[in-house]
Design a protein around this motif. Structure first.
Motif, PDB file in Angstrom:
ATOM      1  N   MET A 234      29.721  25.386  48.852  1.00  0.00           N
ATOM      2  CA  MET A 234      30.992  25.921  48.642  1.00  0.00           C
ATOM      3  C   MET A 234      31.619  26.016  47.006  1.00  0.00           C
ATOM      4  O   MET A 234      31.546  24.854  46.513  1.00  0.00           O
ATOM      5  N   THR A 235      31.733  27.121  46.565  1.00  0.00           N
ATOM      6  CA  THR A 235      31.854  27.193  45.029  1.00  0.00           C
ATOM      7  C   THR A 235      33.167  27.971  44.900  1.00  0.00           C
ATOM      8  O   THR A 235      33.378  29.201  45.332  1.00  0.00           O
ATOM      9  N   VAL A 236      34.126  27.250  44.185  1.00  0.00           N
ATOM     10  CA  VAL A 236      35.568  27.740  43.854  1.00  0.00           C
ATOM     11  C   VAL A 236      35.630  28.193  42.647  1.00  0.00           C
ATOM     12  O   VAL A 236      35.610  27.248  41.621  1.00  0.00           O
ATOM     13  N   PRO A 265      47.345  20.110  38.702  1.00  0.00           N
ATOM     14  CA  PRO A 265      46.047  20.961  38.993  1.00  0.00           C
ATOM     15  C   PRO A 265      44.978  20.607  39.738  1.00  0.00           C
ATOM     16  O   PRO A 265      44.953  19.183  39.906  1.00  0.00           O
ATOM     17  N   SER A 266      44.310  21.378  40.286  1.00  0.00           N
ATOM     18  CA  SER A 266      43.100  20.908  41.048  1.00  0.00           C
ATOM     19  C   SER A 266      42.122  20.203  40.054  1.00  0.00           C
ATOM     20  O   SER A 266      42.060  20.697  38.786  1.00  0.00           O
ATOM     21  N   SER A 267      40.937  19.478  40.553  1.00  0.00           N
ATOM     22  CA  SER A 267      40.229  18.916  39.669  1.00  0.00           C
ATOM     23  C   SER A 267      38.798  19.735  39.578  1.00  0.00           C
ATOM     24  O   SER A 267      38.362  20.222  40.651  1.00  0.00           O
ATOM     25  N   GLY A 355      36.628  25.860  36.301  1.00  0.00           N
ATOM     26  CA  GLY A 355      37.631  26.548  35.594  1.00  0.00           C
ATOM     27  C   GLY A 355      39.110  26.000  35.584  1.00  0.00           C
ATOM     28  O   GLY A 355      40.172  26.538  35.140  1.00  0.00           O
ATOM     29  N   THR A 356      39.547  24.861  36.052  1.00  0.00           N
ATOM     30  CA  THR A 356      40.787  24.313  36.324  1.00  0.00           C
ATOM     31  C   THR A 356      41.157  23.417  35.242  1.00  0.00           C
ATOM     32  O   THR A 356      40.476  23.066  34.127  1.00  0.00           O
TER      33      THR A 356
END
Length: 394
Positions: A234-236, A265-267, A355-356
């Motif tokens: 899975m790539t977010v 923010p997400s890591s 990108g977070t």
């Protein structure tokens, strides 16, 4: 004159006798080319650890074999180590038992030479360290799953190389990998790249009876056989607010997501699924206080970090998924996508978030893949040579 003649006759007779022996007799006991000495355990040694290997030196030997028998003559199974300088039983020896080791070396002249050592193992120690595996026999896991071995007490740094020499991994097909100490009580193994899909992996810790410092010894050996499943990754991407799911290299689903808002923010980093919870409750009152805290029923939750980041269904944010980040750090997906992910993923499947505003903190979850290979090998207690592949040899 008479005396001189007698001396000459005697000397002549002696010379004739010597020539006849040289021509008519072969040496009945030729000296073998090979030589061998057992270094440990020494002959008649007492209180030998039950984990002992048979260490020896052999010179000019084309073939070296080792046999070990107990006091009744029963054979003990084992095999040579990778360097060929010692022989390791397949399991810990019995406590308080007497054994005899025989090492036979054969050179190019086909003449064998042997060395023997009879020794007695120690009595069973009172202080024994439990050794456990996170994974169990027959488990099927994702391609990012590290092999995790835990010890019941701290292993002093000076003993970790001894432990690691007794840890073996066998993968089919073979894949380069290394053990990495994440703490004094935990060591993990990962390959250089993600496991190949549908691999079989076996790992063994031969630490029964092994000295582990301060009078402690390993309680028992450990062997685990697992299976690697499909390569589901899975790539977010924060920029697109989309998750792309691939299986064995083929895209199978694109899922809109909402990530953590700027204050939470997400890591960004490479994580793996740690646990899956069909239903759970997120309670953050203790962490965030009465003003910011919340208690919410959650479905289809998949943990990514110890700090509380999950992939989970969030029906309340379906209107923002794919466009706006509104979560407290989790990866929000719809109920339908959450159910699909939950059905198709396994423990150990990789999740890459990009990108977070926040970087993943190493140690916050199974972050083995968040380290480069060069960083990861630094956690080995033994020198690592490039190209090292798992095998049945220690």
């Amino acid at each position: 004159m008479a005396g001189l003649l007698t001396g000459v006759l005697t000397l002549t007779a002696a010379c004739a006798s010597g020539d006849q022996a040289a021509e008519g007799t072969d040496d009945p006991t030729p000296t073998p080319l090979a030589s061998v000495v057992i270094v440990e355990p020494a002959a008649e040694a007492q209180d030998v650890p039950a984990s002992t290997s048979i260490t020896f030196t052999a010179e000019e030997s084309r073939e070296t074999t080792v046999a070990l028998v107990d006091s009744t003559g029963g054979a003990v199974e084992g095999g040579l180590t990778a360097d060929g300088a010692s022989w390791l039983p397949t399991g810990a020896l019995e406590y308080g038992e007497t054994y005899t080791a025989t090492v036979t070396a054969t050179g190019d002249d086909d003449l064998p030479v042997t060395a023997t050592s009879t020794f007695t193992t120690m009595a069973e120690p009172d202080q024994q360290v439990r050794i456990s595996s996170f994974l169990g026999d027959g488990q099927v896991v994702g391609v990012g799953m590290p092999l995790i071995v835990k010890f019941g007490r701290d292993i002093p740094e000076e003993y970790r190389d001894d432990v690691q020499r007794r840890m073996t991994v066998t993968a089919t097909p073979a894949q380069e990998g290394v053990w990495h100490w994440v703490s004094p009580t935990e060591v993990r193994y990962r390959p250089r790249e993600f496991w190949q899909a549908d691999s079989t992996v076996s790992y063994r810790v031969q630490a029964g009876g092994l000295p582990l410092g301060d009078g402690w010894y390993g309680r028992a050996d450990l062997t685990v056989d697992v299976k690697i499943g499909a390569a589901l990754i899975m790539t977010v991407e924060n920029e697109t607010k989309q998750m792309v799911v691939t299986k064995d290299g083929e895209k199978v689903r694109t899922i809109p997501v909402s990530l953590g808002k700027k204050s939470t923010p997400s890591s960004s980093g490479t994580m793996v699924v740690i646990e899956k919870l069909r239903e759970t409750v997120f309670d953050t009152y203790d962490e965030l206080g009465p003003d910011e805290g919340y208690r919410t029923d959650i479905e289809y939750a998949q943990r990514l970090t110890w700090g509380g980041e999950f992939i989970h269904a969030a029906p309340w944010s379906e209107g923002q998924q794919g466009s706006v980040n509104v979560s407290h750090g989790c990866v929000n997906v719809s109920m339908a996508d959450g159910a699909w992910l939950f059905e198709n993923t396994r423990i150990g499947d990789p999740v890459q978030v990009k990108g977070t505003e926040r970087k993943l903190q190493n140690g916050n979850g199974w972050t083995d893949w968040n380290l480069s290979w060069e960083e990861y090998v630094k956690g080995s207690a033994l020198p690592v040579e490039s190209g090292t592949s798992p095998s049945t040899d220690t």
